[in-house]
Design a protein around this motif. Structure first.
Motif, mmCIF file in Angstrom:
data_model
loop_
_atom_site.group_PDB
_atom_site.id
_atom_site.type_symbol
_atom_site.label_atom_id
_atom_site.label_comp_id
_atom_site.label_asym_id
_atom_site.label_seq_id
_atom_site.Cartn_x
_atom_site.Cartn_y
_atom_site.Cartn_z
ATOM 1 N N ILE A 59 2.506 -0.928 4.246
ATOM 2 C CA ILE A 59 2.766 0.234 3.799
ATOM 3 C C ILE A 59 4.221 0.482 3.308
ATOM 4 C CG2 ILE A 59 3.029 2.902 4.413
ATOM 5 C CD1 ILE A 59 1.137 2.223 6.671
ATOM 6 N N THR A 60 4.351 0.495 1.961
ATOM 7 C CA THR A 60 5.709 0.518 1.383
ATOM 8 C C THR A 60 6.158 2.050 0.794
ATOM 9 O OG1 THR A 60 4.768 -0.195 -0.679
ATOM 10 C CG2 THR A 60 5.629 -1.787 0.890
ATOM 11 N N SER A 61 5.247 2.859 0.889
ATOM 12 C CA SER A 61 5.679 4.079 0.454
ATOM 13 C C SER A 61 4.645 5.154 0.888
ATOM 14 C CB SER A 61 5.732 4.369 -1.298
ATOM 15 O OG SER A 61 4.387 4.064 -1.599
ATOM 16 N N VAL A 62 5.388 6.478 1.119
ATOM 17 C CA VAL A 62 4.344 7.795 1.682
ATOM 18 C C VAL A 62 4.307 8.610 0.352
ATOM 19 C CG1 VAL A 62 4.211 9.291 3.179
ATOM 20 C CG2 VAL A 62 5.143 7.464 3.906
ATOM 21 N N ARG A 63 3.144 9.148 0.102
ATOM 22 C CA ARG A 63 3.084 10.128 -1.018
ATOM 23 C C ARG A 63 2.669 11.629 -0.807
ATOM 24 N NH1 ARG A 63 -1.307 8.989 -3.364
ATOM 25 N NH2 ARG A 63 -1.706 7.392 -1.867
ATOM 26 N N LYS A 64 3.060 12.745 -1.222
ATOM 27 C CA LYS A 64 2.756 14.107 -1.118
ATOM 28 C C LYS A 64 1.724 14.226 -2.621
ATOM 29 C CE LYS A 64 4.283 18.736 -0.815
ATOM 30 N NZ LYS A 64 3.787 19.137 0.467
ATOM 31 N N VAL A 65 0.449 14.526 -2.148
ATOM 32 C CA VAL A 65 -0.552 14.825 -3.096
ATOM 33 C C VAL A 65 -0.870 16.111 -3.407
ATOM 34 C CG1 VAL A 65 -2.865 14.088 -3.902
ATOM 35 C CG2 VAL A 65 -1.456 12.470 -2.578
ATOM 36 N N ASN A 66 -0.862 16.424 -4.426
ATOM 37 C CA ASN A 66 -1.212 18.091 -4.841
ATOM 38 C C ASN A 66 -2.737 17.897 -5.148
ATOM 39 O OD1 ASN A 66 -1.838 20.519 -5.922
ATOM 40 N ND2 ASN A 66 -0.179 20.270 -7.357
ATOM 41 N N TRP A 67 -3.619 18.232 -3.965
ATOM 42 C CA TRP A 67 -5.081 18.196 -3.809
ATOM 43 C C TRP A 67 -5.742 19.194 -5.157
ATOM 44 C CZ3 TRP A 67 -6.773 13.847 -2.120
ATOM 45 C CH2 TRP A 67 -6.182 13.130 -1.268
ATOM 46 N N ALA A 70 0.874 -1.293 -0.107
ATOM 47 C CA ALA A 70 0.025 0.018 0.004
ATOM 48 C C ALA A 70 1.014 1.190 0.180
ATOM 49 C CB ALA A 70 -0.931 -0.025 1.335
ATOM 50 N N SER A 71 0.386 2.237 -0.587
ATOM 51 C CA SER A 71 1.131 3.616 -0.758
ATOM 52 C C SER A 71 0.038 4.560 -0.088
ATOM 53 C CB SER A 71 1.253 4.110 -2.178
ATOM 54 O OG SER A 71 1.951 5.208 -2.122
ATOM 55 N N ILE A 72 0.427 5.285 1.122
ATOM 56 C CA ILE A 72 -0.156 6.179 1.788
ATOM 57 C C ILE A 72 0.092 7.622 1.731
ATOM 58 C CG2 ILE A 72 0.929 5.803 3.778
ATOM 59 C CD1 ILE A 72 -1.408 5.945 5.512
ATOM 60 N N GLU A 73 -0.985 8.531 1.623
ATOM 61 C CA GLU A 73 -0.837 9.945 1.658
ATOM 62 C C GLU A 73 -0.272 10.530 2.690
ATOM 63 O OE1 GLU A 73 -1.869 14.087 2.313
ATOM 64 O OE2 GLU A 73 -2.863 12.601 3.180
ATOM 65 N N GLU A 74 0.486 11.419 2.749
ATOM 66 C CA GLU A 74 1.188 12.039 4.172
ATOM 67 C C GLU A 74 0.332 12.213 5.066
ATOM 68 O OE1 GLU A 74 3.784 15.252 3.589
ATOM 69 O OE2 GLU A 74 2.483 16.486 2.184
ATOM 70 N N SER A 75 -0.687 13.044 4.681
ATOM 71 C CA SER A 75 -1.597 13.406 6.092
ATOM 72 C C SER A 75 -2.323 12.129 6.741
ATOM 73 C CB SER A 75 -2.559 14.528 5.540
ATOM 74 O OG SER A 75 -3.620 13.900 4.555
ATOM 75 N N MET A 76 -2.604 11.203 5.816
ATOM 76 C CA MET A 76 -3.443 9.958 6.345
ATOM 77 C C MET A 76 -2.219 9.218 6.945
ATOM 78 S SD MET A 76 -6.014 8.265 6.438
ATOM 79 C CE MET A 76 -7.040 9.091 5.419
ATOM 80 N N LEU A 77 -0.915 9.277 6.761
ATOM 81 C CA LEU A 77 0.012 8.733 7.508
ATOM 82 C C LEU A 77 -0.012 9.244 8.865
ATOM 83 C CD1 LEU A 77 2.662 6.535 6.995
ATOM 84 C CD2 LEU A 77 3.752 8.768 7.260
ATOM 85 N N ALA A 78 0.018 10.457 9.103
ATOM 86 C CA ALA A 78 -0.025 11.084 10.423
ATOM 87 C C ALA A 78 -1.415 10.723 11.117
ATOM 88 C CB ALA A 78 0.162 12.726 10.350
#
Length: 833
Positions: free
Chosen positions: A631-639, A600-608
């Motif tokens: 969880i294998t990666s963390v993403r920064k998403v441009n919403w 799974a790749s998770i968005e940074e705010s969801m990680l927190a």
């Protein structure tokens, strides 16, 4: 007696130009503050008012539970307009068809801000109204007509009641921008909620109370409301929402504030340099007056009167010009924005007058006190009193004044402290660099009779003065480069998010069997479409085997399990992809490999929010089935981009056996709307979400903000030019003496002119190079910390800085000296006398 002498000296010095630069500097500080304050205030009010249409009000109180009517009664007593909204989902029935739709029940006052757009029938022209449907009637979005196969005038069942379809709902000012929300929109009169019998205990309903009015009245109401707001209630304005418009407004406010602060720094530097230079020029006249019997008290009165007259005249000029400029700018911007700008308050006037008085007094008081201490023997020994030229007290007072002015303008101690400290660090670095540059020049081999040699010798001779000039030049160039590049980066970032060909609609709920046919149809009609994303609804049920807390209903007296791990109390939209979306950035870990299983790749705010980290295992629940993913990666998403985005993306193997629907964003041109409507008629289960009006409003707001930023930047450039002029003016007397000596020794005019040009060219180039380097580092930090932009270096300004700095300073300095160069030696001696 002394007053007559004071006036005579005042007009004499004004004609000579000694007081002109001080007066211009103070006036520019006043008009800068007044113009920036008034224009930004009026533009800010206008954009905020126009942007309030995104929430149909100035403020909203939201809750998943019914809100007290006492709130509305209190708001009415404080001159606020109010409206109520109720959201719920229900089934519609007509012509043996049924459709799940999103209903918004509105009170007659809705909307408080913005406009409702409707059509009398599907093929009619768009109309603008300021009130929702009457009791007994409903308005449908276009997709509902296709899904139920109905037309305007037909009857539809909604809950336990029947309603007449009155209008086609085209646009709501506060339509939710959520590509996963239903596009089956229904507008209902709030008086009809009860007869539908849809809203029952335990129903999933959302409530909104809208408020609009003067900002002072809203703030007063919120002061009363705040102690009563419960955990399940939320108070917000347009800038509090996570949306492109909120981000644009917040960034624009930060930029305008930053530009205003830097403009004040530049104007303050110009005043400080000019005031000090004026007092130095008065050393000889003061010594002469003391020799002729003038008392210290008389001299004090003369120059304090000069200061008062300069201050009063400058402030008046600054206010008049500033008001005229802001009026011209406001009228121009109003036409560009197609909107009348609100009037500014009294605060900009108070701030501008205070700035002028503080500048005039604080930057002049120490040089004036030094002036009163000049000994009479200076008429015989011209070096007496030179020890007063450099004053640590004056520097400290000047620094304190700049800090106070910045704080007064920004009313934000944190931002003021950051900018002030960074400026002090910059000055310290520039001073060290200047000593290295000027010290290194002594080792160069110089040839007599050469213009370059004469220029370098002149730089070495005035090493201390040139250090100050270099700092001033570099500071002005640095701030200008800083603002220009920051402005371009901000606007480029906005435009990259919302380009002219940005998607203006979304296709949702496409089944796998429909996907090939719809893809072919879009290609055949040449409708621009982005990637199709598979989606499925699922819930995070556990982290590392530990169950997370589920959402509870206070209305049903449920209690939260305090021992359960915090989680997300709702279902998420999950997807699975082989490649990371273009608008996503991997900031930790690695994207799925080809052989990835259960990742799974998770968005940074969801990680927190889930309080998890790389390597943790999430357990998902879809219906009655559960599965695990690491969880294998963390993403920064441009919403802010108008593309589908996801909090959690899974590797393709995880959801391979689950049925999914697909979504995509499309660009519908005007001549393609009929073809797009035909697609929706053919596939009534496919939802289309029209965001064209949303995109246009965002682009309009960004255009307005960009225009305002450009105007503010022009004012700051004017401040920077004045700093350069004041620095050149400060060394004009000494340069005139050098010209007289060189001419007496037989130097040719061409040699002197070239040497002067080369000297300014060297100073400007050195200042530009240092300014570019420091500006780029400062930009990198500020972009990340203040503007939430991806910090990056700008190597091109390392070349532009020296070129622009050298050219600008050389041309400006040369033309200011040119008038002096045209005088003969006798005329120069008279000017020096």
């Amino acid at each position: 007696m002394w007053a007559k002498l004071a006036l005579k000296l005042f007009f004499r010095e004004f004609r000579r130009g000694e007081l002109t630069v001080i007066c211009a500097a103070i006036a520019l500080a006043v008009l800068t503050v007044l113009t920036l304050s008034m224009v930004t205030d009026r533009i800010g009010q206008s954009i905020a008012q126009k942007s309030s249409a995104f929430i149909a009000a100035d403020r909203v109180l939201a809750s998943s539970h019914a809100l007290p009517q006492s709130y509305l009664e209190k708001a009415h007593s404080q001159n606020l307009k109010t409206a109520q909204l109720t959201y719920f989902d229900t089934m519609l029935f007509a012509n043996d068809e049924m459709q799940l739709s999103s209903v918004k029940a509105v009170s007659p006052e809705y909307p408080l801000k913005g406009e409702l757009k409707i059509k009398a029938r599907l093929d009619a022209q768009v109309e603008i109204v300021n009130q929702g449907p009457s009791a007994g009637n409903v308005w449908f979005s276009e997709s509902v007509f296709y899904a139920l196969n109905v037309k305007v005038g037909d009857t539809v069942e909604l809950g336990a009641a029947q309603f007449t379809i009155e209008k086609v709902l085209v646009e709501e000012p506060d339509a939710p921008f959520n590509i996963f929300s239903s596009s089956r929109r229904v507008l209902l009169n709030s008086a009809d909620i009860e007869k539908t019998q849809v809203v029952q205990p335990g129903s999933r309903v959302f409530y909104r109370q809208l408020y609009a009015g003067e900002e002072s009245d809203i703030n007063a109401f919120y002061a009363w409301l705040k102690p009563q707001i419960k955990e399940n209630q939320q108070w917000y304005g347009v800038k509090d929402r996570q949306s492109p418009i909120a981000n644009s407004l917040n960034r624009a406010e930060s930029f305008l504030l930053l530009a205003g602060l830097l403009g004040i720094i530049l104007a303050a530097v110009a005043i400080a340099v000019s005031a000090k230079r004026y007092c130095e020029r008065q050393y000889d006249p003061v010594a002469m007056m003391k020799t002729l019997g003038g008392s210290r008290d008389m001299i004090r009165k003369i120059y304090l009167l000069h200061l008062s007259m300069v201050c009063a005249l400058s402030v008046l000029i600054g206010l008049l010009i500033g008001f005229g400029l802001q009026d011209i700018a406001a009228n121009y911007l109003a036409k560009s924005m197609n909107n009348t700008l609100p009037a500014a308050g009294i605060k900009p006037w108070i701030t501008a007058i205070s700035t002028g008085v503080i500048c005039a007094v604080m930057f002049s008081i120490k040089p004036l006190l030094d002036l009163f201490d000049i000994p009479p023997l200076r008429v015989l020994r011209r070096n007496l009193g030179d020890r007063l030229l450099v004053s640590k007290v004056h520097l400290a007072m000047s620094a304190m004044t700049v800090f106070l002015l910045m704080w007064l303008f920004s009313n934000n101690l944190k931002i003021t402290a950051i900018l002030f400290v960074s400026t002090l660090v910059l000055i310290g670095l520039l001073f060290l660099v200047s000593r290295i540059i000027f010290g290194g020049g002594r080792k160069l081999g110089l040839r007599p009779g050469n213009s370059w040699s004469l220029a370098i010798a002149s730089i070495q001779k005035r090493a201390n003065a040139n250090s100050v000039q270099l700092i001033s030049f570099a500071l002005a160039i640095k701030l200008l480069l800083f603002l220009v590049v920051l402005k371009n980066d901000m606007i480029a970032d906005w435009q990259s998010q919302l380009p002219n060909d940005a998607p203006n609609a979304f296709l949702v709920n496409i089944t796998e069997s429909e996907l090939p046919v719809i893809t072919d149809y879009l290609a055949q009609k040449k409708i621009q479409v982005s990637e199709f994303y598979p989606t499925i609804r699922g819930r995070v049920n556990a982290v590392n085997g530990e169950l997370v807390a589920r959402e509870v209903s206070l209305q049903d007296n449920e209690k939260k399990d305090e021992e359960a791990r915090s989680g997300i109390g709702r279902e998420l939209n999950l997807t699975w992809l082989t490649q990371s979306p273009a608008q996503n950035e991997i900031i930790d870990g690695e994207w799925f490999s080809e052989s990835a299983t259960g990742e799974a790749s998770i968005e940074e705010s969801m990680l927190a929010r889930l309080d998890v980290k790389l390597g943790d295992t999430l357990t998902f629940l879809i219906g009655a089935q559960s599965f695990d993913a690491k969880i294998t990666s963390v993403r920064k998403v441009n919403w802010a981009t108008l593309k589908p985005n996801f909090f959690i993306i899974l590797s393709p193997d995880v959801l391979a056996d689950f049925p999914a629907t697909y979504i995509s964003s499309v660009r519908i041109e005007t001549d393609q709307k009929r073809d797009f409507s035909e697609l929706l008629r053919t596939y009534p289960t496919v939802n289309a979400i029209d965001v064209d009006s949303f995109v246009k409003q965002i682009q309009s707001t960004i255009s307005q903000v960009s225009l305002a930023i450009g105007f503010v930047l022009a004012i700051v450039v004017l401040c920077g030019a004045l700093v350069l002029i004041s620095q050149v003016q400060a060394s004009l007397g000494e340069r005139m003496q050098e010209i007289v000596i060189l001419r007496t020794l037989g130097a040719k005019g061409r040699l002197i002119k070239n040497a002067t040009l080369y000297e300014f060219l060297l100073l400007g180039s050195a200042a530009g190079f240092v300014a570019a380097l420091v500006s780029d580092v400062a930009l990198f930090i500020v972009q990340r910390e203040m503007f939430d932009l991806a910090g990056k270096l700008h190597p091109h300004i390392w070349i532009i800085g020296p070129l622009v700095g050298g050219t600008f300073v050389a041309v400006l300095g040369y033309f200011m000296i040119a008038r002096t160069m045209r005088k003969n030696t006798q005329g120069l001696l008279r000017s020096l006398g």
